[in-house]
Write a protein that holds these residues in place. Sequence first.
Motif, PDB file in Angstrom:
ATOM      1  N   GLN A  41       0.852  -1.185   0.000  1.00  0.00           N
ATOM      2  CA  GLN A  41       0.000   0.000   0.000  1.00  0.00           C
ATOM      3  C   GLN A  41       0.883   1.228   0.000  1.00  0.00           C
ATOM      4  OE1 GLN A  41      -3.117   0.006   2.925  1.00  0.00           O
ATOM      5  NE2 GLN A  41      -2.994   2.226   3.148  1.00  0.00           N
ATOM      6  N   ARG A  42       0.686   2.072  -0.994  1.00  0.00           N
ATOM      7  CA  ARG A  42       1.440   3.319  -1.116  1.00  0.00           C
ATOM      8  C   ARG A  42       0.847   4.376  -0.205  1.00  0.00           C
ATOM      9  NH1 ARG A  42       6.281   2.789  -3.494  1.00  0.00           N
ATOM     10  NH2 ARG A  42       6.147   1.407  -5.261  1.00  0.00           N
ATOM     11  N   GLY A  43       1.707   5.302   0.216  1.00  0.00           N
ATOM     12  CA  GLY A  43       1.248   6.431   1.006  1.00  0.00           C
ATOM     13  C   GLY A  43       0.541   7.447   0.129  1.00  0.00           C
ATOM     14  N   LEU A  44       0.067   8.507   0.741  1.00  0.00           N
ATOM     15  CA  LEU A  44      -0.651   9.528  -0.009  1.00  0.00           C
ATOM     16  C   LEU A  44       0.234  10.227  -1.029  1.00  0.00           C
ATOM     17  CD1 LEU A  44      -2.881  11.050   2.795  1.00  0.00           C
ATOM     18  CD2 LEU A  44      -3.551   9.485   0.980  1.00  0.00           C
ATOM     19  N   ASN A  45       1.546  10.329  -0.751  1.00  0.00           N
ATOM     20  CA  ASN A  45       2.440  10.983  -1.703  1.00  0.00           C
ATOM     21  C   ASN A  45       3.020  10.009  -2.733  1.00  0.00           C
ATOM     22  OD1 ASN A  45       4.395   9.562  -0.370  1.00  0.00           O
ATOM     23  ND2 ASN A  45       5.442  11.347   0.477  1.00  0.00           N
ATOM     24  N   ARG A  46       2.629   8.756  -2.662  1.00  0.00           N
ATOM     25  CA  ARG A  46       2.992   7.695  -3.605  1.00  0.00           C
ATOM     26  C   ARG A  46       4.482   7.334  -3.582  1.00  0.00           C
ATOM     27  NH1 ARG A  46      -1.096   5.066  -5.388  1.00  0.00           N
ATOM     28  NH2 ARG A  46      -0.901   5.047  -7.621  1.00  0.00           N
ATOM     29  N   ASN A  47       5.300   7.989  -2.762  1.00  0.00           N
ATOM     30  CA  ASN A  47       6.731   7.664  -2.711  1.00  0.00           C
ATOM     31  C   ASN A  47       7.069   6.689  -1.596  1.00  0.00           C
ATOM     32  OD1 ASN A  47       7.414   9.277  -4.892  1.00  0.00           O
ATOM     33  ND2 ASN A  47       7.629  11.099  -3.617  1.00  0.00           N
ATOM     34  N   ASN A  48       6.281   6.669  -0.548  1.00  0.00           N
ATOM     35  CA  ASN A  48       6.569   5.737   0.541  1.00  0.00           C
ATOM     36  C   ASN A  48       5.560   4.589   0.557  1.00  0.00           C
ATOM     37  OD1 ASN A  48       4.461   7.383   1.309  1.00  0.00           O
ATOM     38  ND2 ASN A  48       4.995   7.349   3.475  1.00  0.00           N
ATOM     39  N   VAL A  49       5.971   3.503   1.178  1.00  0.00           N
ATOM     40  CA  VAL A  49       5.110   2.327   1.304  1.00  0.00           C
ATOM     41  C   VAL A  49       4.591   2.295   2.732  1.00  0.00           C
ATOM     42  CG1 VAL A  49       5.018  -0.186   1.164  1.00  0.00           C
ATOM     43  CG2 VAL A  49       6.402   1.092  -0.460  1.00  0.00           C
ATOM     44  N   ASP A  50       3.273   2.236   2.881  1.00  0.00           N
ATOM     45  CA  ASP A  50       2.651   2.276   4.211  1.00  0.00           C
ATOM     46  C   ASP A  50       2.469   0.899   4.835  1.00  0.00           C
ATOM     47  OD1 ASP A  50       2.419   5.002   4.160  1.00  0.00           O
ATOM     48  OD2 ASP A  50       0.297   5.016   3.635  1.00  0.00           O
ATOM     49  N   ALA A  51       2.120  -0.095   4.019  1.00  0.00           N
ATOM     50  CA  ALA A  51       1.779  -1.397   4.593  1.00  0.00           C
ATOM     51  C   ALA A  51       1.923  -2.499   3.548  1.00  0.00           C
ATOM     52  CB  ALA A  51       0.354  -1.378   5.131  1.00  0.00           C
ATOM     53  N   VAL A  52       2.062  -3.709   4.060  1.00  0.00           N
ATOM     54  CA  VAL A  52       2.078  -4.916   3.225  1.00  0.00           C
ATOM     55  C   VAL A  52       0.784  -5.664   3.528  1.00  0.00           C
ATOM     56  CG1 VAL A  52       3.280  -7.076   2.724  1.00  0.00           C
ATOM     57  CG2 VAL A  52       4.595  -5.027   3.301  1.00  0.00           C
ATOM     58  N   HIS A  53       0.122  -6.173   2.484  1.00  0.00           N
ATOM     59  CA  HIS A  53      -1.148  -6.893   2.635  1.00  0.00           C
ATOM     60  C   HIS A  53      -1.087  -8.239   1.921  1.00  0.00           C
ATOM     61  CE1 HIS A  53      -3.521  -3.366   3.974  1.00  0.00           C
ATOM     62  NE2 HIS A  53      -2.742  -2.674   3.152  1.00  0.00           N
ATOM     63  N   CYS A  54      -1.918  -9.175   2.376  1.00  0.00           N
ATOM     64  CA  CYS A  54      -2.189 -10.387   1.599  1.00  0.00           C
ATOM     65  C   CYS A  54      -3.084  -9.962   0.435  1.00  0.00           C
ATOM     66  CB  CYS A  54      -2.909 -11.424   2.453  1.00  0.00           C
ATOM     67  SG  CYS A  54      -1.877 -12.112   3.767  1.00  0.00           S
ATOM     68  N   GLY A  55      -3.068 -10.726  -0.640  1.00  0.00           N
ATOM     69  CA  GLY A  55      -3.736 -10.331  -1.869  1.00  0.00           C
ATOM     70  C   GLY A  55      -5.223 -10.064  -1.787  1.00  0.00           C
ATOM     71  N   GLU A  56      -5.944 -10.757  -0.929  1.00  0.00           N
ATOM     72  CA  GLU A  56      -7.388 -10.572  -0.886  1.00  0.00           C
ATOM     73  C   GLU A  56      -7.852  -9.851   0.379  1.00  0.00           C
ATOM     74  OE1 GLU A  56      -9.617 -14.016  -1.974  1.00  0.00           O
ATOM     75  OE2 GLU A  56      -8.274 -14.471  -3.624  1.00  0.00           O
ATOM     76  N   CYS A  57      -6.992  -9.019   0.931  1.00  0.00           N
ATOM     77  CA  CYS A  57      -7.330  -8.275   2.149  1.00  0.00           C
ATOM     78  C   CYS A  57      -8.379  -7.218   1.836  1.00  0.00           C
ATOM     79  CB  CYS A  57      -6.072  -7.621   2.714  1.00  0.00           C
ATOM     80  SG  CYS A  57      -6.385  -6.585   4.160  1.00  0.00           S
ATOM     81  N   TRP A  58      -9.423  -7.167   2.645  1.00  0.00           N
ATOM     82  CA  TRP A  58     -10.487  -6.192   2.428  1.00  0.00           C
ATOM     83  C   TRP A  58      -9.991  -4.771   2.665  1.00  0.00           C
ATOM     84  CZ3 TRP A  58     -11.814  -2.912   6.313  1.00  0.00           C
ATOM     85  CH2 TRP A  58     -11.428  -3.264   7.603  1.00  0.00           C
ATOM     86  N   ALA A  59      -9.055  -4.599   3.583  1.00  0.00           N
ATOM     87  CA  ALA A  59      -8.545  -3.255   3.873  1.00  0.00           C
ATOM     88  C   ALA A  59      -7.739  -2.729   2.687  1.00  0.00           C
ATOM     89  CB  ALA A  59      -7.692  -3.278   5.140  1.00  0.00           C
ATOM     90  N   ALA A  60      -7.011  -3.614   2.024  1.00  0.00           N
ATOM     91  CA  ALA A  60      -6.234  -3.203   0.849  1.00  0.00           C
ATOM     92  C   ALA A  60      -7.176  -2.794  -0.277  1.00  0.00           C
ATOM     93  CB  ALA A  60      -5.325  -4.337   0.399  1.00  0.00           C
ATOM     94  N   ALA A  61      -8.226  -3.559  -0.465  1.00  0.00           N
ATOM     95  CA  ALA A  61      -9.187  -3.241  -1.525  1.00  0.00           C
ATOM     96  C   ALA A  61      -9.864  -1.909  -1.239  1.00  0.00           C
ATOM     97  CB  ALA A  61     -10.217  -4.350  -1.644  1.00  0.00           C
ATOM     98  N   LYS A  62     -10.112  -1.637   0.018  1.00  0.00           N
ATOM     99  CA  LYS A  62     -10.799  -0.409   0.406  1.00  0.00           C
ATOM    100  C   LYS A  62      -9.900   0.813   0.226  1.00  0.00           C
ATOM    101  CE  LYS A  62     -13.736   1.230   4.117  1.00  0.00           C
ATOM    102  NZ  LYS A  62     -14.266   0.979   5.429  1.00  0.00           N
ATOM    103  N   SER A  63      -8.585   0.641   0.405  1.00  0.00           N
ATOM    104  CA  SER A  63      -7.679   1.792   0.347  1.00  0.00           C
ATOM    105  C   SER A  63      -7.519   2.331  -1.074  1.00  0.00           C
ATOM    106  CB  SER A  63      -6.308   1.431   0.912  1.00  0.00           C
ATOM    107  OG  SER A  63      -5.514   0.777  -0.063  1.00  0.00           O
ATOM    108  N   GLY A  64      -7.487   1.439  -2.064  1.00  0.00           N
ATOM    109  CA  GLY A  64      -7.318   1.878  -3.445  1.00  0.00           C
ATOM    110  C   GLY A  64      -5.920   2.354  -3.779  1.00  0.00           C
ATOM    111  N   ARG A  65      -4.975   2.178  -2.875  1.00  0.00           N
ATOM    112  CA  ARG A  65      -3.614   2.645  -3.123  1.00  0.00           C
ATOM    113  C   ARG A  65      -2.614   1.498  -3.143  1.00  0.00           C
ATOM    114  NH1 ARG A  65      -4.325   6.479   1.628  1.00  0.00           N
ATOM    115  NH2 ARG A  65      -2.944   4.933   2.500  1.00  0.00           N
ATOM    116  N   CYS A  66      -3.066   0.317  -3.490  1.00  0.00           N
ATOM    117  CA  CYS A  66      -2.205  -0.867  -3.454  1.00  0.00           C
ATOM    118  C   CYS A  66      -1.788  -1.294  -4.850  1.00  0.00           C
ATOM    119  CB  CYS A  66      -2.923  -2.017  -2.761  1.00  0.00           C
ATOM    120  SG  CYS A  66      -3.206  -1.691  -1.023  1.00  0.00           S
ATOM    121  N   ARG A  67      -0.625  -1.932  -4.906  1.00  0.00           N
ATOM    122  CA  ARG A  67      -0.173  -2.524  -6.163  1.00  0.00           C
ATOM    123  C   ARG A  67       0.377  -3.916  -5.852  1.00  0.00           C
ATOM    124  NH1 ARG A  67       5.288  -2.506  -6.861  1.00  0.00           N
ATOM    125  NH2 ARG A  67       6.462  -1.107  -5.526  1.00  0.00           N
TER     126      ARG A  67
END
Length: 115
Positions: A58-84
């Motif tokens: 999960q990228r931060g708001l400025n897209r340069n830092n990484v905020d978190a690591v998620h498993c592929g089907e995490c609901w929180a990652a899907a909700k954030s919209g900032r994951c790759r």
Amino acid sequence: MSEPSRLELLRFTRRVVVQQATAALRQIDGWIADEERREAERRRGLEQRPAPPEWLVQRGLNRNNVDAVHCGECWAAAKSGRCRPVSREQALAALQQGVAACVHCRPDTALGFLE
């Protein structure tokens, strides 16, 4: 000109009903064909959809830092919209560099990462 007999009127009525029923059946058959086509397209879409990634960062708001690591089907990652998507190695590397693991899906546990 004489009035039509009751029998002639009944036969005429029958022809009209058959004609209307045939038209209605044609319309319903068209609806069925359309729905079968849509259902086949939906199935093809599901079959051709790529598998979800196993790991996400999960990228931060400025897209340069990484905020978190998620498993592929995490609901929180899907909700954030900032994951790759990332590979297993990249997810492990991010955790080793101190990036936080998601508290909901616990990718550190799934990856076997012990701090």
